[in-house]
Design an enzyme around this catalytic site. Structure first.
Site, mmCIF file in Angstrom:
data_model
loop_
_atom_site.group_PDB
_atom_site.id
_atom_site.type_symbol
_atom_site.label_atom_id
_atom_site.label_comp_id
_atom_site.label_asym_id
_atom_site.label_seq_id
_atom_site.Cartn_x
_atom_site.Cartn_y
_atom_site.Cartn_z
ATOM 1 N N HIS A 468 0.809 -1.217 0.000
ATOM 2 C CA HIS A 468 0.000 0.000 0.000
ATOM 3 C C HIS A 468 0.848 1.276 0.000
ATOM 4 O O HIS A 468 0.589 2.194 0.773
ATOM 5 C CB HIS A 468 -0.923 0.027 1.227
ATOM 6 C CG HIS A 468 -1.917 -1.066 1.264
ATOM 7 N ND1 HIS A 468 -2.625 -1.391 2.417
ATOM 8 C CD2 HIS A 468 -2.358 -1.927 0.311
ATOM 9 C CE1 HIS A 468 -3.430 -2.409 2.168
ATOM 10 N NE2 HIS A 468 -3.283 -2.752 0.905
ATOM 11 N N PRO A 469 1.869 1.411 -0.844
ATOM 12 C CA PRO A 469 2.666 2.646 -0.817
ATOM 13 C C PRO A 469 1.867 3.830 -1.351
ATOM 14 O O PRO A 469 1.206 3.745 -2.387
ATOM 15 C CB PRO A 469 3.848 2.314 -1.729
ATOM 16 C CG PRO A 469 3.324 1.280 -2.671
ATOM 17 C CD PRO A 469 2.362 0.459 -1.866
#
Length: 534
Positions: A468-469
């Site tokens: 989930h960057p």
């Protein structure tokens, strides 16, 4: 030299939405430029295919982080989708918006138009929810949301164990509050993965005013002074240029977008000089503020019930799984990486849940590797609002060089405290009566680890990205020195460039980030068209 009104860089989740919306009226010419190819591989469409796609260079850009001190010096694989649809072609398929408080928090930062009541209509606009339209959900849109088509006894009992531990059951995580435990809703249709390419791009591909350019590696945005004029890219060894009459829109994601800005001369001046790139605009926030959800993957050996570890070892069972999928589009082949979720607080200090669980009836060392040869389940827990901040920057001027990724996990006292608390809460849930008959035995990190010091170290050993960057080109107000984009997603200091992808989130959302990214693209497209009319 080809010329378009809008040039979109990146055919992932956001890019597919933008290509659809900006070409829909027929009034604007649009080019969508994607470094990957078409989603012709079968494992892009069968949901369980993530097991074969992640860590496979056919589907994954195979990025790696730098060694991370918070992870005891380990370097992590950092998967990103290498195909039209981007990460929506290889991700967990979990439909999750986050919490109303996330977006209200964005608005309180001064980002007008980004509160929960502002963004909810955009979530609903493109949704096609299996249960139909209501106050929370939409129907008839491009983004299909379905219920899972498989269940496991161990997961049903985990719901009971959560209830015994004070985490109530829930049927819907997407009403603005996601507290509770229940099965995830998924982006699938009739048992097949429903990627952004299938939902948004495929229906638009035949439009004469949309050109989709694949296997095109974008080097940089070109400028006339501070006005963007187009892009330069390489395709099959040949350098090409596309001109943009109105805007260049970067939608390459939180990993690729900041590096692309830096190669274009937009970023921290000292860093650009080290790269040998002339400075177009000094923006020291480019590539900074990286936020990601670190998952701690606790694994428990069990007895007395089925798990995929053992089922998959049997050739006969594998054959039955394939037949069940072919005939009924049901069974284990429809499985998302995580079927069951839970949201709770690590302590009473948090007003809303700050922990998310992904519960899986399987276990493995890491995605892309074989499952363990014993029955087990994984209780993965992530800190939803980490205070650690990392960075992603261009390694060189060469777009073929993978960016430098430094997540900087567990670098704050708060994140380390939440990690310890989350392990202890997981142990409390697993010790609840509902799971006792399966005799759960902690395989990782190991029940012998009890002290806070031991648990912090073990968090660094078992922790890994949950993919989930975000926030590497964050939105912010004029007085924020680290803001890269404004509330209309325009890159500061230049003209004719927007970033519309997960990079612009000022703070990470409390849950899976794919559908929030699609919402950002929906809202961003509306902004682009509004400005074009003006």
């Amino acid at each position: 030299m080809e010329e378009y009104d809008f040039v979109i860089v990146g055919g992932g989740s956001a890019g597919c939405v933008l290509a659809n919306r900006l070409s829909a009226s027929g009034r604007h010419s649009v080019a969508l430029v994607e470094a990957g190819g078409k989603d012709r591989w079968i494992w892009f469409h069968i949901p369980v295919g993530y097991l074969f796609a992640i860590g496979n260079p056919r589907a994954d850009w195979m990025f790696k982080t730098e060694p991370d001190p918070g992870l005891n010096g380990r370097s992590l694989n950092y998967p990103r989708g290498k195909v039209l649809g981007g990460c929506s072609a290889i991700n967990a398929m979990v439909y999750m918006r986050g919490q109303a408080a996330d977006y209200d928090g964005w608005r309180q930062l001064g980002l007008v138009g980004w509160g929960w009541d502002d963004v909810l209509p955009y979530f609903k606009k493109h949704q096609d929810h299996v249960d139909g339209a209501n106050e929370h959900h939409g129907a008839g849109g491009e983004w299909r949301v379905d219920h899972p088509r498989v269940s496991w006894e161990i997961l049903d009992k985990f719901i009971e164990a959560c209830a015994e531990s004070g985490i109530p059951p829930t049927r819907d995580f997407n009403t603005g509050s996601n507290e509770g435990c229940g099965y995830f809703q998924v982006n699938q249709k009739n048992g097949r993965r429903w990627s952004a390419a299938r939902g948004f791009l495929q229906p638009a591909m035949s439009r004469p005013n949309l050109n989709v350019v694949m296997h095109a590696h974008v080097d940089r945005v070109t400028f006339d002074a501070r006005r963007a004029t187009g892009i330069v890219f390489r395709q099959h060894g040949v350098e090409r240029t596309l001109r943009a009459r109105r805007e260049v829109i970067l939608s390459a994601g939180a990993v690729a977008t900041p590096a692309m800005l830096e190669r274009s001369g937009v970023g921290a001046g000292e860093r650009l000089q080290q790269l040998g790139v002339p400075v177009v605009a000094e923006l020291k926030g480019v590539g900074e503020n990286l936020q990601d959800h670190l998952q701690l993957r606790l694994i428990y050996k069990i007895t007395g019930t089925k798990t995929l570890n053992i089922e998959y070892q049997s050739l006969l069972r594998r054959g039955w799984m394939g037949l069940e999928y072919a005939v009924r589009r049901r069974g284990p082949l429809t499985m998302a990486p995580s079927q069951l979720g839970a949201f709770t607080r690590s302590s009473p200090d948090y007003a809303t849940p700050n922990l998310q669980y992904h519960i899986q009836p399987l276990s493995l060392d890491r995605f892309g590797e074989p499952m363990h040869p014993f029955p087990a389940f994984t209780a993965s827990v992530a800190n939803l609002r980490p205070t650690s901040r990392g960075s992603i920057h261009a390694r060189s001027r060469d777009p073929a060089d993978a960016p430098v990724i430094r997540p900087n996990y567990l670098s704050t006292d708060e994140d380390r405290r939440v990690a310890v608390d989350s392990i202890r809460i997981t142990r409390r849930i697993v010790a609840a009566p509902a799971l006792s008959r399966f005799r759960p035995e902690e395989f990782l990190p190991g029940a012998q680890l009890q002290s806070g010091e031991d648990l912090v170290k073990s968090a660094g050993t078992i922790g890994t990205t949950i993919f989930h960057p975000v926030s590497t080109a964050k939105m912010g107000i004029d007085s924020d020195p680290m803001a890269v984009t404004d509330a209309r997603l325009k890159v500061r200091g230049v003209e004719g460039v927007r970033v519309i992808d997960a990079s612009v989130m000022p703070r990470i959302t409390s849950g899976n980030t794919n559908s929030p990214t699609i919402m950002i693209a929906e809202k961003g497209a509306a902004m682009v068209l509004e400005d074009a009319r003006g």
